[in-house]
Design an enzyme around this catalytic site. Structure first.
Site, PDB file in Angstrom:
ATOM      1  N   SER A 125       0.573  -1.410  -0.273  1.00 46.69           N
ATOM      2  CA  SER A 125       0.346   0.061  -0.114  1.00 46.69           C
ATOM      3  C   SER A 125       0.879   1.242  -0.371  1.00 46.69           C
ATOM      4  O   SER A 125       1.598   1.540   0.662  1.00 46.69           O
ATOM      5  CB  SER A 125      -0.966  -0.147   1.352  1.00 46.69           C
ATOM      6  OG  SER A 125      -1.581   1.307   1.574  1.00 46.69           O
ATOM      7  N   TYR A 150      -2.524  -1.324  11.140  1.00 44.65           N
ATOM      8  CA  TYR A 150      -2.200  -2.178   9.319  1.00 44.65           C
ATOM      9  C   TYR A 150      -1.615  -1.692   8.553  1.00 44.65           C
ATOM     10  O   TYR A 150      -0.743  -2.049   8.137  1.00 44.65           O
ATOM     11  CB  TYR A 150      -4.145  -1.703   8.812  1.00 44.65           C
ATOM     12  CG  TYR A 150      -3.885  -1.624   7.412  1.00 44.65           C
ATOM     13  CD1 TYR A 150      -4.328  -3.026   6.960  1.00 44.65           C
ATOM     14  CD2 TYR A 150      -4.081  -0.402   7.054  1.00 44.65           C
ATOM     15  CE1 TYR A 150      -3.911  -3.269   5.429  1.00 44.65           C
ATOM     16  CE2 TYR A 150      -3.538  -0.282   5.513  1.00 44.65           C
ATOM     17  CZ  TYR A 150      -3.930  -1.491   4.023  1.00 44.65           C
ATOM     18  OH  TYR A 150      -3.841  -1.254   3.082  1.00 44.65           O
ATOM     19  N   LYS A 154       1.772  -3.814   6.686  1.00 47.39           N
ATOM     20  CA  LYS A 154       2.389  -3.439   5.176  1.00 47.39           C
ATOM     21  C   LYS A 154       3.883  -3.572   5.466  1.00 47.39           C
ATOM     22  O   LYS A 154       4.028  -4.261   4.564  1.00 47.39           O
ATOM     23  CB  LYS A 154       1.230  -2.750   4.546  1.00 47.39           C
ATOM     24  CG  LYS A 154       0.247  -2.733   4.274  1.00 47.39           C
ATOM     25  CD  LYS A 154       0.059  -4.126   3.538  1.00 47.39           C
ATOM     26  CE  LYS A 154      -1.928  -4.979   3.219  1.00 47.39           C
ATOM     27  NZ  LYS A 154      -2.138  -5.631   2.707  1.00 47.39           N
TER      28      LYS A 154
HETATM   29  N1  UFG Z   1     -12.971  10.086   2.678  1.00 45.17           N
HETATM   30  C1  UFG Z   1     -14.209  11.292   3.397  1.00 45.17           C
HETATM   31  N2  UFG Z   1     -15.773  11.154   3.505  1.00 45.17           N
HETATM   32  C2  UFG Z   1     -15.273   9.024   3.866  1.00 45.17           C
HETATM   33  C3  UFG Z   1     -14.372   9.117   3.569  1.00 45.17           C
HETATM   34  C4  UFG Z   1     -13.121   9.282   2.892  1.00 45.17           C
HETATM   35  O1  UFG Z   1     -14.212  12.341   3.142  1.00 45.17           O
HETATM   36  O2  UFG Z   1     -16.646   9.235   3.862  1.00 45.17           O
HETATM   37  C5  UFG Z   1     -11.955  11.050   2.411  1.00 45.17           C
HETATM   38  C6  UFG Z   1     -10.664  10.619   3.410  1.00 45.17           C
HETATM   39  O3  UFG Z   1     -10.795  11.764   4.517  1.00 45.17           O
HETATM   40  C7  UFG Z   1      -9.687  11.067   2.248  1.00 45.17           C
HETATM   41  C8  UFG Z   1     -10.243   9.907   0.698  1.00 45.17           C
HETATM   42  O4  UFG Z   1     -11.205  11.130   1.377  1.00 45.17           O
HETATM   43  O5  UFG Z   1      -9.245  11.588   2.278  1.00 45.17           O
HETATM   44  C9  UFG Z   1      -9.757   8.919   0.830  1.00 45.17           C
HETATM   45  O6  UFG Z   1     -10.498   8.569   2.125  1.00 45.17           O
HETATM   46  P1  UFG Z   1     -10.431   6.947   1.301  1.00 45.17           P
HETATM   47  O7  UFG Z   1     -11.342   6.006   2.937  1.00 45.17           O
HETATM   48  O8  UFG Z   1     -10.969   6.183   0.721  1.00 45.17           O
HETATM   49  O9  UFG Z   1      -9.470   6.271   1.321  1.00 45.17           O
HETATM   50  P2  UFG Z   1      -7.704   6.018   2.379  1.00 45.17           P
HETATM   51  O10 UFG Z   1      -6.572   7.111   1.433  1.00 45.17           O
HETATM   52  O11 UFG Z   1      -7.696   6.677   3.536  1.00 45.17           O
HETATM   53  O12 UFG Z   1      -6.622   5.047   2.448  1.00 45.17           O
HETATM   54  C10 UFG Z   1      -6.881   4.502   1.874  1.00 45.17           C
HETATM   55  C11 UFG Z   1      -6.247   2.280   1.840  1.00 45.17           C
HETATM   56  C12 UFG Z   1      -5.703   2.551   2.772  1.00 45.17           C
HETATM   57  C13 UFG Z   1      -4.487   2.351   2.872  1.00 45.17           C
HETATM   58  C14 UFG Z   1      -4.240   3.868   2.722  1.00 45.17           C
HETATM   59  C15 UFG Z   1      -3.319   4.938   2.738  1.00 45.17           C
HETATM   60  O13 UFG Z   1      -8.826   2.541   1.766  1.00 45.17           O
HETATM   61  O14 UFG Z   1      -5.924   1.098   2.937  1.00 45.17           O
HETATM   62  O15 UFG Z   1      -5.272   4.496   1.414  1.00 45.17           O
HETATM   63  O16 UFG Z   1      -2.824   6.353   2.122  1.00 45.17           O
HETATM   64  F1  UFG Z   1      -4.160   2.578   4.118  1.00 45.17           F
END
Ligand code: UFG
Length: 339
Positions: A125, A150, A154
């Site tokens: 990741s 998590y 990784k």
């Molecule tokens: N977000 C929102 N509202 C939500 C969900 C997400 O605004 O309900 C935003 C988050 O704050 C972030 C973006 O959308 O800015 C993406 O969020 P995600 O949860 O979809 O993805 P992440 O980037 O947080 O997480 C992903 C993977 C993880 C990994 C991570 C590494 O899902 O497994 O990238 O950065 F660890």
């Protein structure tokens, strides 16, 4: 050529099984179904006309894993997806994450060593980069202290593989995913989040279909053009294709080092609001959302430098953000029509 896909019933796993079978590989899936649905096997068969071989057990179990490898020592490569992946849950239940994600990897590597299976593709990741100092982020950027158990699994997994390739004939490719979204164009397979989604895309589609009332946008005070956080969203089918190419690279002995790392992204960063706008554009509807505070542990912005993957793997993500959001929507509609 027989390929083991662990976690092959899951989101990225199932899309990869489809691509492998369409390229003529024989697939055997091992999955404990802890976060997936057995019906996906029939869905894969519907797309490819082949139902993959399947064994249901937990790779954390050393004896069962040993027994499996004894019976399948003709496996030529392994794509290891099976793992827990919820960042927040890992903070609450770190031991569950370390046990599940690390024991299974160790058991697989042991099985590979004992049965002379050389090729491992590992699901890593972009979380290993934390908030990178330079963007876009290359594979040479320093790995930063993980924000969550998590993420730490990784990082540790990559180290476990690195140490193992040094002392065995095993070779590894770690694929560092950015943000996989979307679904197969057939809308026959896609993401099936259990409970309330943590990730942005399923939360958007579930809000639009009426399962969730409102999307919360986590923070609009980041140092980005519109204030919301930026990620590199990549279509899950583009991601799946990269796994097939990684397997080919290994079995054709094209690797330049015994452990290689590749970024899998598009090279484009999009903000949360840009994703919402894309979704609204392609689906011609307004999404109910509100801006709330930042989510703990989120990085501000990250997107991939994909040159190394493009040049070395001869792979490039092809699908636009609009195609990604539209495919995610078609999948959500398909799920709703099945109810
Ligand atoms: N977000 C929102 N509202 C939500 C969900 C997400 O605004 O309900 C935003 C988050 O704050 C972030 C973006 O959308 O800015 C993406 O969020 P995600 O949860 O979809 O993805 P992440 O980037 O947080 O997480 C992903 C993977 C993880 C990994 C991570 C590494 O899902 O497994 O990238 O950065 F660890």
């Amino acid at each position: 050529m027989k390929i083991l896909v662990t976690g092959g019933v899951g989101y990225i796993g199932s899309h990869t099984v489809v691509e492998l079978q369409q390229k003529g590989y024989e697939v055997i899936i091992v999955d404990n179904l802890s976060n997936s649905n057995i019906g996906v096997l029939d869905a894969i068969a519907e797309i490819t006309d082949i139902k993959p071989a399947f064994e249901e057990f937990d790779l954390v179990d050393k004896n069962l894993t040993e027994d499996f490898f004894k019976r399948h020592s003709d496996i030529k490569g392994i794509i290891h997806f099976a793992a827990y992946k919820a960042v927040g849950e890992s903070v609450a239940e770190p031991l569950m994450y370390y046990r599940n994600n690390l024991y299974s990897l160790v058991n697989i590597l042991q099985g590979m060593k004992d049965n002379n299976i050389e090729n491992l593709v590992f699901s890593s990741s972009c979380t290993v980069y934390g908030q990178p100092e330079e963007l876009p982020v290359t594979e040479n950027a320093p790995v930063q202290k993980a924000e969550s158990p998590y993420g730490n699994t990784k990082q540790i997994s990559e180290e476990v593989i690195l140490d193992t390739v040094k002392s065995t004939d095993i070779k590894g490719i770690a694929l560092r995913y950015f943000n996989p979204i979307g679904a197969h164009e057939s809308a026959i397979i896609g993401e099936l989040p259990l409970g309330i989604p943590n990730n942005l895309m399923p939360f958007i589609t579930q809000t639009a279909i009426g399962i969730r009332e409102q999307l919360s946008v986590f923070g609009d005070d980041y140092n980005t053009p519109d204030g919301t956080a930026i990620r590199d969203y990549i279509h899950v089918v583009d991601l799946a294709k990269a796994h097939v190419i990684a397997v080919e690279r290994m079995v054709n002995k094209k690797m330049k080092k015994s452990f290689e790392y590749f970024n899998l992204g598009t090279g484009n960063g999009y903000s949360v609001l840009e994703v919402i706008k894309s979704f609204e554009r392609v689906t011609e509807q307004k999404l109910n959302y509100k801006i709330v505070g930042r989510r703990a542990g989120d990085v501000e912005q990250v997107w991939a430098d994909t040159n190394f993957a493009n040049d070395e793997l001869g792979w490039k993500a092809e699908q636009s953000l609009d195609k990604m959001t539209l495919s995610a929507w078609k999948w959500e509609q398909k799920l709703a029509s099945n109810k």
